[in-house]
Design an enzyme around this catalytic site. Structure first.
Site, PDB file in Angstrom:
ATOM      1  CB  SER A  94       4.126  69.223  36.243  1.00  0.00           C
ATOM      2  OG  SER A  94       3.325  68.112  36.562  1.00  0.00           O
ATOM      3  CE  LYS A 105       0.382  68.620  38.507  1.00  0.00           C
ATOM      4  NZ  LYS A 105       1.311  67.544  38.886  1.00  0.00           N
ATOM      5  CE  LYS A 136       1.491  67.591  33.408  1.00  0.00           C
ATOM      6  NZ  LYS A 136       2.882  67.275  33.825  1.00  0.00           N
ATOM      7  CB  SER A 145       2.515  64.885  36.850  1.00  0.00           C
ATOM      8  OG  SER A 145       2.858  65.445  38.102  1.00  0.00           O
TER       9      SER A 145
END
Length: 290
Positions: free
Chosen positions: A125, A68, A227, A65
Site C-alpha cells: 500500500s 488505491k 485491499k 487506501s
C-alpha cells in the site's frame, strides 16, 4: 437499551447460531465492530449482483487506501491499451517521494517498473508509488484524481469523489461501502488476467522481501484479495473477494476499530452469506453487469 444497530447484530448472531453451523463464530464477532458514524458493510454475490447483507452501505465514508483500487484500475486500463507495459519505468517525483508512510522510500530521480509498482501498491500500500503512478498517467495527481472520479461515475459509483491517488487524509475524498463493492466487482470482471496481484501477500524488491497487510489472505479458504485501508478518520477498512465452491462474494467492511476486529467481522459475514439459511427472497439486484 441497546441501540438499534446493535440489536440488529445481536439478532443476526442468534440466527447464525440457530443454523447449527459448527464453524459459526461467537456472538461477539458479529457485534458491530465500530462506532456507527464510521461503520458500514455490504456483502454482494458477485455472480448475480444480489445484495446479501448491508448496513449503512450508502452512507458517506472515507476510503483510506481502498482508494488505491481505483489507482490500480486505471493502471490496468493503461496496460490493456498498450499505453504502458509491465517493464515501463515510472519516475518518482519529489512530490511522490515526500508522501508519508507507508511507502518504499524512493530518492529523487529514481523510478519503478510497472510490475513492481502494482505489487508495491497491492502488497505494501505504498503511498509514494501510488502518487507516482497517478502523476505518470494523469500528468499531475490532481488531474489523475479527476480521472479517477470520472471513471467511478462510469462504473456506477455514484457517491465517490477522489482527491488523490493514495487515500491519504483529505476531507473531500469520500465513498460508500456500496461503491467500493462496485469497484471490487469491476476489477474482478474487467481484469481477470491481472486479479492475481491481489492475492499476493509479499514480493521481492531490490533484494528484500516486502510483506503485506492483508491478513485475510490465507486465513479463510477462498479469499483471493483485494485491499485493506486505514486512516484515523476512517477506521480499518477492507474489500475482500471470496471465490470458492462456485460462490463469488465481495465483502466490504469499513470503520472497524482494529484490523483484527475487521477481519473477524469479514469472516463472520462470509460464513453467514454462504449459509443456506440466508433468505434469498430478501435480496435485490443492485449491480448491473459492467
Amino acid at each position: 437499551p441497546l441501540p438499534l444497530i446493535q440489536r440488529f447484530f445481536a439478532a443476526l448472531a442468534l440466527q447464525v447460531m440457530l443454523a447449527g453451523c459448527a464453524t459459526t463464530p461467537p456472538d461477539s464477532v458479529l457485534a458491530v465492530p465500530a462506532p456507527a458514524q464510521k461503520y458500514a458493510a455490504i456483502v454482494v454475490d458477485a455472480r448475480t449482483g444480489k445484495q446479501l447483507f448491508e448496513v449503512s452501505s450508502t452512507a458517506q465514508r472515507y476510503p483510506a487506501s481502498l482508494t488505491k483500487m481505483m489507482t490500480l484500475y486505471l493502471l490496468f486500463e493503461a496496460l490493456d491499451s498498450g499505453r504502458v507495459s509491465k517493464q515501463t519505468q515510472i519516475p518518482v517525483s519529489d512530490h511522490a517521494a515526500s508522501q508519508p508512510p507507508t511507502k518504499l522510500r524512493f530518492r529523487r530521480g529514481e523510478s519503478i517498473d510497472v510490475d513492481s509498482a502494482i505489487r508495491a501498491i497491492v502488497v505494501k500500500s505504498a503511498n509514494d508509488v501510488a502518487v507516482a503512478v497517478g502523476e505518470y498517467l494523469g500528468g499531475s495527481e490532481d488531474q489523475f484524481a479527476a480521472m479517477m472520479t470520472s471513471r467511478a461515475r462510469q462504473l456506477g459509483m455514484t457517491s465517490t469523489i477522489f482527491r488523490n491517488a493514495s487515500g491519504l487524509p483529505d476531507g473531500g475524498q469520500m465513498t460508500t461501502a456500496r461503491d467500493m463493492a462496485v469497484l471490487g466487482m469491476a476489477l474482478h470482471r474487467r481484469f481477470p488476467q491481472q486479479f492475481h496481484y491481489f492475492s499476493e501477500s509479499d514480493f521481492m524488491f531490490r533484494g528484500r522481501l516486502v510483506r503485506g497487510h492483508n491478513d485475510m489472505l490465507g486465513r479463510v479458504r477462498g479469499v483471493d484479495g483485494i485491499k485493506t485501508g486505514y486512516i484515523r478518520a476512517s477506521g480499518f477498512n477492507i474489500v475482500t473477494s471470496y471465490n470458492a465452491d462456485g460462490r463469488n462474494l465481495i465483502v466490504v467492511v469499513m470503520g472497524a476499530d482494529s484490523a483484527r476486529q475487521r477481519n473477524d467481522h469479514v469472516e463472520a459475514l462470509i460464513q453467514r452469506s454462504l449459509s443456506p439459511t440466508v433468505d434469498g427472497a430478501k435480496t435485490r439486484l443492485m449491480f448491473a453487469e459492467q
